[in-house]
Design an enzyme around this catalytic site. Sequence first.
Site, mmCIF file in Angstrom:
data_model
loop_
_atom_site.group_PDB
_atom_site.id
_atom_site.type_symbol
_atom_site.label_atom_id
_atom_site.label_comp_id
_atom_site.label_asym_id
_atom_site.label_seq_id
_atom_site.Cartn_x
_atom_site.Cartn_y
_atom_site.Cartn_z
ATOM 1 C CG HIS A 56 -1.916 1.102 1.220
ATOM 2 N ND1 HIS A 56 -3.274 0.888 1.321
ATOM 3 C CD2 HIS A 56 -1.782 2.452 1.084
ATOM 4 C CE1 HIS A 56 -3.914 2.043 1.263
ATOM 5 N NE2 HIS A 56 -3.024 3.016 1.126
ATOM 6 C CG HIS A 58 -1.242 6.875 -1.839
ATOM 7 N ND1 HIS A 58 -2.529 7.113 -2.258
ATOM 8 C CD2 HIS A 58 -1.350 6.159 -0.683
ATOM 9 C CE1 HIS A 58 -3.386 6.576 -1.392
ATOM 10 N NE2 HIS A 58 -2.689 5.997 -0.426
ATOM 11 C CD GLN A 151 -6.928 11.170 -1.662
ATOM 12 O OE1 GLN A 151 -5.831 10.666 -1.616
ATOM 13 N NE2 GLN A 151 -7.798 11.059 -0.660
ATOM 14 C CG HIS A 209 -7.595 4.490 0.912
ATOM 15 N ND1 HIS A 209 -7.106 3.912 -0.225
ATOM 16 C CD2 HIS A 209 -6.556 5.200 1.451
ATOM 17 C CE1 HIS A 209 -5.827 4.241 -0.357
ATOM 18 N NE2 HIS A 209 -5.466 5.021 0.632
ATOM 19 C CD GLU A 212 -6.372 7.040 5.741
ATOM 20 O OE1 GLU A 212 -6.849 7.154 4.596
ATOM 21 O OE2 GLU A 212 -5.167 7.269 6.014
ATOM 22 C CG ASP A 308 -0.821 5.320 3.350
ATOM 23 O OD1 ASP A 308 -1.220 5.234 2.176
ATOM 24 O OD2 ASP A 308 -1.546 5.762 4.264
HETATM 25 N N1 17E Z 1 -4.914 9.433 0.633
HETATM 26 C C1 17E Z 1 -5.732 8.994 1.620
HETATM 27 O O1 17E Z 1 -6.969 9.090 1.500
HETATM 28 N N2 17E Z 1 -5.197 8.432 2.717
HETATM 29 C C2 17E Z 1 -3.882 8.327 2.849
HETATM 30 N N3 17E Z 1 -3.390 7.760 3.962
HETATM 31 C C3 17E Z 1 -3.011 8.793 1.828
HETATM 32 C C4 17E Z 1 -3.581 9.341 0.718
HETATM 33 C C5 17E Z 1 -1.528 8.696 1.963
HETATM 34 FE FE FE2 Z 2 -3.412 5.086 1.397
#
Ligand code: 17E
Ligand code: FE2
Length: 411
Positions: A56, A58, A151, A209, A212, A308
């Site tokens: 994982h 980006h 995103q 995702h 989070e 990440d």
């Molecule tokens: N974008 C997101 O939604 N969450 C993250 N931890 C990263 C990017 C790095």
């Molecule tokens: Fe991520």
Amino acid sequence: MNILNARLRGRSGLHRIELDGARIAAITAQQAPAEACDGDIDAASNLVVPPFIEPHIHLDATLTAGEPAWNMSGTLFEGIERWGERKALVTHEDTKARAKKTIDMLVEHGIQHVRTHVDVTDPTLSALKSMLEVREETRHLIDLQIVAFPQEGIESFKDGRALMAEAIAMGADVVGGIPHFENTRDQGVSSIRFLMDLAERTGCLVDVHCDETDDPQSRFLEVLAEEARVRDMGQRVTASHTTAMGSYDNAYCSKLFRLLKISGINFVSCPTESIHLQGRFDTYPKRRGLTRVAEIDRAGMNVCFGQDSIVDPWYPLGNGNILRILEAGLHICHMLGYEDLQRCLDLITDNSARTLNLGERYGLEAGRPANLLILSAPDDYEMLRTQGHALLSIRNGKVLMRRTPAQIERY
Ligand code: 17E
Ligand code: FE2
């Protein structure tokens, strides 16, 4: 080429690994330490493992921290805002150059398999086009899986559904999602139904995702797991982050775990990222903001660790070393018990391979690709304690990276 005097995880004694071109030909137990002949490599009683995995990251966002502005609050949401500003400035070559520089860092730490999330909430799909080229141009270094990652949302972003479908049609390998970021609960739920339909129709893997946030009301994981269960897709589905699980009460979580188990989905935790981004709305006591890694593992489910970010709007540090993530994660997750120490490399090798569905493309067995690492210590515990390194990385039977350990002189 042969590798001699290798220790292997889960087996006692020393072993000889015979490579035949790009394949492992045979692995045999040695009766005694052996002398290396011409062309052989001496593992010197150190551990030999299949390559480390980055499940994982980006790669489209790495090496952009502070451009044009720093994330001052340290929250996920400010990170997304800062990235929105940087995203407006990306060019094809900018994305490719940063991704390749980052891949070099990963290679230097023994990583040969990478799953990257690529932001597709961009009407031009610029980053995706760059990363599709990078996937081809770096095949000699890594196997790269590209996640179509929305995103800024699937339902909350203009033409979000069409962009996701287009990204998959263009060649992304994995369908992503971000239900906790959608504007409403309903949109979060419908985004999951949409992305699971897309994956089922196209045969793609799924990596969402999911939750989070520290919000204990963020409960999209149950939706994702149930969709995976009814479609019988669990092994192909991954829930990344799931940090809200660190804030769920135990009564809910115990019910949830029953569903998670029967769904068979995989989990990725990014411990350095989450300890940094989460807990930001707390004073004291302050939550750790990680998912329940030890509990997921104890329940017999599959969980692994990822980095990440490397120097991006969400996290300012990182150097490609997944062992650093392992060490931090084991501390943060209360996983420094004896049993955990004995098998801790699972979290950056075998468990990650299962998440990525690598199947027979991964592992030290005759007939599989000649991809492996010689480490600087004889077992998992010593690798962790000594902050060891991958000393040699072999890919398709050829040496890809060799690291000389630091020399210390004492007087
Ligand atoms: N974008 C997101 O939604 N969450 C993250 N931890 C990263 C990017 C790095
Ligand atoms: Fe991520």
